[in-house]
Design a protein around this motif. Structure first.
Motif, short mmCIF file in Angstrom:
data_model
loop_
_atom_site.label_atom_id
_atom_site.label_comp_id
_atom_site.label_asym_id
_atom_site.label_seq_id
_atom_site.Cartn_x
_atom_site.Cartn_y
_atom_site.Cartn_z
N TYR A 225 0.83 -1.18 -0.10
CA TYR A 225 0.08 0.11 -0.01
C TYR A 225 0.99 1.45 -0.23
O TYR A 225 2.16 1.02 0.26
N ASP A 257 3.47 4.72 8.71
CA ASP A 257 2.65 3.58 8.23
C ASP A 257 2.86 2.93 7.18
O ASP A 257 2.72 3.49 6.12
N ASP A 268 2.02 -4.81 7.38
CA ASP A 268 1.25 -3.29 7.38
C ASP A 268 1.68 -2.91 8.85
O ASP A 268 1.01 -3.30 9.96
N THR A 270 2.78 0.20 11.75
CA THR A 270 2.93 1.76 12.01
C THR A 270 3.68 1.92 13.21
O THR A 270 3.64 1.34 14.33
N GLU A 433 0.84 0.22 15.14
CA GLU A 433 0.47 -1.18 14.46
C GLU A 433 1.53 -2.34 14.38
O GLU A 433 2.48 -2.13 13.81
#
Ligand code: GLY
Ligand code: MN
Ligand code: MN
Length: 455
Positions: A225, A257, A268, A270, A433
């Motif tokens: 992403y 992130d 993923d 953060t 995260e």
């Protein structure tokens, strides 16, 4: 990404990642075949056809958007760059790969199949998309492919009975998938370290992004992403994907992130950092981090993710109270919507082949939708956790003008310390995260383990 595998040691005593993956992959394919057998029976089909899919052409142009292979295709194969190719599975037979390797001197064509996965497939190489389509079996076919862009000569049908069954089971990662996700976290952790160093060296957001990409060894298009790289108040924009080219006058805080990819699987991650001397914000980061670790520890079989999300609201409201931002009980902060103004997104989501992976709301293998708790429209996961699931745990606290303004107009405004809010607003926000696997016992925190292995 190509299929070249790094030679880094995966498990002590094994020479290469490829060697370690071979038996795991063989087992993974057995699982996928069993799932496909059942899905085809449920849907009344004889063949499962999975398109890698085609790149989307830009309007009035002769160039394509970045190609992203169908996640169902990537479930079977670690091939992320094989447009036009197909996986064909007929129960009882060996899976087939119809591999398109064009005669093309303008572009790099997909590399010839090699590696730990090839023994599990009968592979036919063709030169055009039309040749591939001509080799697809006829009959009752479940064709799993995007409707757009369409593929000439074959129509996607994505039968719900088949897709729902496959999506449900995608929630349960095989040991092979978990190994790739561990590696995606290792790459991400390494790149996060480099990004933090760039922040502490006073780089711009753009400079930090370049440091991240270099350390990950991945291009932007290969990442799962778009990276979110925020200095100072930019941390208040949840999906800030702009990169300032010049450093700010002062580096107060840094929220990043950013994930990484490994053979089609995502991480993923953060982290939020404060510059030295910004103790008040650092103390708030420390509290959010402690809370986040508590939530990650609850990634256990039988835990309702919706209930964990609500629990997170209460815990974060308590953090707001302890830091003097609010003067009300955690209970009333949650009930009045105050906690949602500071924590306005979901606690996390399933992750795997897609960053926001499928089946987060599914009732069972035939489909359905488990509603979100009322007042929590952005939660992406409402299921009860089970071994094999991987979810993110990503609480945050932010100073978002738009949301805080709406609190000012309400009676609860009197119980908010607006001076404290004003003092912390220049730091933007905090999010932490991790990617956490639910097991039969203690949770496996893929992200923390990856960072720990760096030190
Ligand atoms: N990076 C997107 C997310 O955390 O969900
Ligand atoms: Mn996430
Ligand atoms: Mn994220």
């Amino acid at each position: 990404m190509g299929i070249t595998l790094s030679g880094s040691s995966l498990i002590p005593g094994l020479k290469s990642m490829s060697q370690a993956l071979a038996p795991l992959y063989a087992q993974h394919i057995i699982s996928l075949r069993q799932r496909a057998d059942k899905a085809l029976t449920l849907g009344g089909f004889d063949h499962l056809l999975i398109a890698a899919s085609m790149p989307l052409r830009k309007f009035l142009d002769d160039q394509d958007y970045v190609f992203v292979a169908n996640p169902h295709f990537r479930h079977w194969l670690p091939l992320t760059d094989a447009p036009g190719s197909w996986v064909v599975y007929t129960p009882g037979g060996k899976p087939k790969l119809i591999f398109v390797q064009p005669h093309d001197y303008w572009h790099v064509v997909p590399a010839a199949p090699s590696g730990y996965w090839v023994d599990q497939f009968d592979i036919t190489t063709v030169r055009t998309n039309a040749e591939a389509v001509a080799l697809l079996p006829q009959g009752r076919r479940a064709v799993i492919a995007p409707e757009c862009p369409s593929i000439e000569g074959v129509e996607a049908n994505n039968p719900p009975a088949v897709v729902n069954y496959l999506h449900w089971h995608r929630s349960y990662k095989t040991p092979y998938e978990l190994e790739l996700m561990r590696e995606a976290n290792r790459i991400g952790a390494r790149a996060h370290r480099a990004a933090e160093q760039a922040f502490r060296a006073g780089e711009s957001e753009f400079g930090i992004q370049l440091a991240y990409l270099a350390a990950a060894g991945q291009t932007e298009a290969e990442l799962p992403y778009s990276n979110i790289v925020c200095l100072n108040e930019h941390g208040a924009v949840l999906h800030y994907t702009h990169f300032d080219r010049t450093p700010p006058q002062q580096h107060r805080s840094f929220l990043i992130d950013a994930g990484a990819s490994k053979s089609g699987y995502a991480s993923d991650i953060t982290r939020t950092h404060a510059s030295a001397g910004h103790q008040e914000f650092q103390a708030l980061i420390d509290s959010v981090e402690r809370a986040q670790q508590g939530f990650a520890a609850k990634v256990q079989a039988g835990q309702s993710y919706s209930e964990l999300h609500i629990h997170a609201h209460h815990t974060l409201a308590e953090v707001l109270r302890e830091h003097g931002l609010i003067r009300m009980s955690a209970e009333s902060a949650v009930q009045s919507g105050v906690s949602s103004a500071f924590f306005p997104h979901g606690l996390g989501h399933p992750i795997g082949l897609q960053v926001h992976d499928v089946a987060g709301f599914q009732v069972d293998e035939s489909g359905g939708f488990i509603a979100r708790p009322e007042g929590h429209p952005y939660l992406r996961m409402t299921r009860v956790l089970e071994p094999g699931m991987v979810v993110t745990i990503e609480p945050g606290l932010y100073f978002i003008d738009m949301l805080l303004e709406s609190l000012r107009a309400q009676p609860v405004s009197n119980d908010i310390d607006w001076n404290k809010v004003a003092a912390l607003r220049p730091y933007g926000g905090i999010r932490i995260e991790d990617d956490v696997a639910c097991t039969d016992g203690a949770p496996e925190n893929l992200t923390r383990n990856a960072f720990a292995a760096l030190s």
